[in-house]
Write a protein that holds these residues in place. Structure first.
Motif, mmCIF file in Angstrom:
data_model
loop_
_atom_site.group_PDB
_atom_site.id
_atom_site.type_symbol
_atom_site.label_atom_id
_atom_site.label_comp_id
_atom_site.label_asym_id
_atom_site.label_seq_id
_atom_site.Cartn_x
_atom_site.Cartn_y
_atom_site.Cartn_z
ATOM 1 N N ALA A 148 -9.363 1.262 -5.309
ATOM 2 C CA ALA A 148 -10.266 2.201 -4.624
ATOM 3 C C ALA A 148 -11.047 1.539 -3.489
ATOM 4 O O ALA A 148 -11.457 2.202 -2.545
ATOM 5 C CB ALA A 148 -11.231 2.818 -5.637
ATOM 6 N N LYS A 167 -2.917 -1.442 -2.623
ATOM 7 C CA LYS A 167 -2.592 -1.703 -4.023
ATOM 8 C C LYS A 167 -3.401 -2.882 -4.541
ATOM 9 O O LYS A 167 -3.821 -3.753 -3.780
ATOM 10 C CB LYS A 167 -1.097 -2.008 -4.173
ATOM 11 C CG LYS A 167 -0.207 -0.815 -3.875
ATOM 12 C CD LYS A 167 1.255 -1.183 -4.074
ATOM 13 C CE LYS A 167 2.166 -0.020 -3.834
ATOM 14 N NZ LYS A 167 3.587 -0.388 -4.000
ATOM 15 N N ILE A 172 -6.979 11.676 -5.078
ATOM 16 C CA ILE A 172 -7.589 11.552 -3.759
ATOM 17 C C ILE A 172 -7.509 12.922 -3.100
ATOM 18 O O ILE A 172 -6.464 13.585 -3.158
ATOM 19 C CB ILE A 172 -6.928 10.464 -2.892
ATOM 20 C CG1 ILE A 172 -7.696 10.321 -1.577
ATOM 21 C CG2 ILE A 172 -5.462 10.731 -2.662
ATOM 22 C CD1 ILE A 172 -7.367 9.063 -0.816
ATOM 23 N N ILE A 198 -9.135 1.585 0.280
ATOM 24 C CA ILE A 198 -8.730 2.851 0.893
ATOM 25 C C ILE A 198 -9.428 2.964 2.241
ATOM 26 O O ILE A 198 -10.648 2.826 2.331
ATOM 27 C CB ILE A 198 -9.093 4.054 -0.003
ATOM 28 C CG1 ILE A 198 -8.365 3.968 -1.334
ATOM 29 C CG2 ILE A 198 -8.768 5.363 0.705
ATOM 30 C CD1 ILE A 198 -8.753 5.051 -2.326
ATOM 31 N N ALA A 223 -12.170 9.949 -3.268
ATOM 32 C CA ALA A 223 -11.302 9.454 -4.334
ATOM 33 C C ALA A 223 -12.100 9.461 -5.626
ATOM 34 O O ALA A 223 -13.191 8.900 -5.699
ATOM 35 C CB ALA A 223 -10.809 8.053 -4.011
ATOM 36 N N VAL A 239 -3.492 1.589 -7.381
ATOM 37 C CA VAL A 239 -4.288 1.743 -6.162
ATOM 38 C C VAL A 239 -5.685 1.170 -6.383
ATOM 39 O O VAL A 239 -6.343 1.465 -7.370
ATOM 40 C CB VAL A 239 -4.378 3.227 -5.737
ATOM 41 C CG1 VAL A 239 -5.336 3.411 -4.584
ATOM 42 C CG2 VAL A 239 -3.005 3.753 -5.383
ATOM 43 N N ALA A 286 0.821 -1.214 0.000
ATOM 44 C CA ALA A 286 0.000 0.000 0.000
ATOM 45 C C ALA A 286 0.853 1.261 0.000
ATOM 46 O O ALA A 286 2.061 1.218 0.206
ATOM 47 C CB ALA A 286 -0.897 -0.006 1.230
ATOM 48 N N ILE A 310 -3.012 9.706 -7.761
ATOM 49 C CA ILE A 310 -2.774 8.307 -7.425
ATOM 50 C C ILE A 310 -2.602 7.516 -8.717
ATOM 51 O O ILE A 310 -3.168 7.852 -9.745
ATOM 52 C CB ILE A 310 -3.903 7.714 -6.545
ATOM 53 C CG1 ILE A 310 -5.278 7.900 -7.179
ATOM 54 C CG2 ILE A 310 -3.879 8.337 -5.168
ATOM 55 C CD1 ILE A 310 -6.416 7.283 -6.380
ATOM 56 N N VAL A 341 -4.025 7.651 6.171
ATOM 57 C CA VAL A 341 -4.820 7.135 5.060
ATOM 58 C C VAL A 341 -4.009 6.040 4.384
ATOM 59 O O VAL A 341 -2.861 6.258 3.991
ATOM 60 C CB VAL A 341 -5.163 8.252 4.050
ATOM 61 C CG1 VAL A 341 -6.006 7.695 2.911
ATOM 62 C CG2 VAL A 341 -5.878 9.397 4.740
ATOM 63 N N THR A 342 -4.606 4.861 4.259
ATOM 64 C CA THR A 342 -3.953 3.722 3.616
ATOM 65 C C THR A 342 -4.611 3.497 2.264
ATOM 66 O O THR A 342 -5.825 3.332 2.178
ATOM 67 C CB THR A 342 -4.077 2.456 4.477
ATOM 68 O OG1 THR A 342 -3.549 2.735 5.773
ATOM 69 C CG2 THR A 342 -3.342 1.296 3.861
ATOM 70 N N LEU A 343 -3.801 3.514 1.219
ATOM 71 C CA LEU A 343 -4.271 3.265 -0.143
ATOM 72 C C LEU A 343 -3.738 1.908 -0.570
ATOM 73 O O LEU A 343 -2.580 1.792 -0.986
ATOM 74 C CB LEU A 343 -3.773 4.357 -1.092
ATOM 75 C CG LEU A 343 -4.065 5.804 -0.686
ATOM 76 C CD1 LEU A 343 -3.250 6.767 -1.516
ATOM 77 C CD2 LEU A 343 -5.528 6.091 -0.829
#
Length: 150
Positions: A118, A136, A79, A121, A74, A116, A55, A112, A132-134
């Motif tokens: 969606a 993968k 984002i 997230i 997002a 990533v 991530a 982004i 904030v964790t995005l």
């Protein structure tokens, strides 16, 4: 992930204008007008961005807010993180002697990449830091390929 840069510096002054300000208004007025009363340092909160194999992690330093003050959205390849502090109810019988801090609203946007997901997230706010964790996407890496030099 790339960061969208903002240029929020004050209007540049000429050398003559700076000297005139110092002589006429004093150095304290110059510093106060440019740095303390303007949004020079407080316009955008600082952000750390870290990439792990799973991530992207965004850490936004935003002390004094509550988790209800944040809005994260997002859309396509961007984002956006924004926050707005609601004004506290004031007691009319209390006299405020000094007020040195206040909370300003802000909005930051980041580009982004396509890796990533969606749906992965999520965000958590604790100790003045919004994390904030995005996540993968799975299997997004191409298999290593050997290139032959001709």
């Amino acid at each position: 992930m790339t960061h969208i840069k903002f240029n929020q510096s004050p209007v540049p002054r000429t050398f003559g204008g700076l000297v005139e300000d110092i002589l006429n208004g004093g150095f304290n007025k110059l510093v106060k007008d440019d740095f303390l009363t303007s949004d020079f340092f407080t316009t955008y909160p600082p952000v750390n961005i870290v990439e792990t194999p799973e991530a992207f992690l965004l850490e936004v330093a935003a002390p004094g807010f509550s988790k209800e003050d944040f809005k994260i959205s997002a859309a396509e390849k961007t984002i956006s993180i924004s926050a707005e502090k609601k004004e506290a109810v004031k007691n009319e019988s209390d006299k405020q002697v000094r007020r040195e801090f206040n909370f300003k609203s802000f909005k930051r946007s980041f580009s982004i990449s396509d890796v990533v997901d969606a749906n992965k997230i999520n965000a958590k706010y604790e100790n003045g830091i919004l994390k904030v964790t995005l996540g993968k996407k799975e299997n997004n890496q191409d298999s290593p390929k050997e290139i032959v030099v001709e």
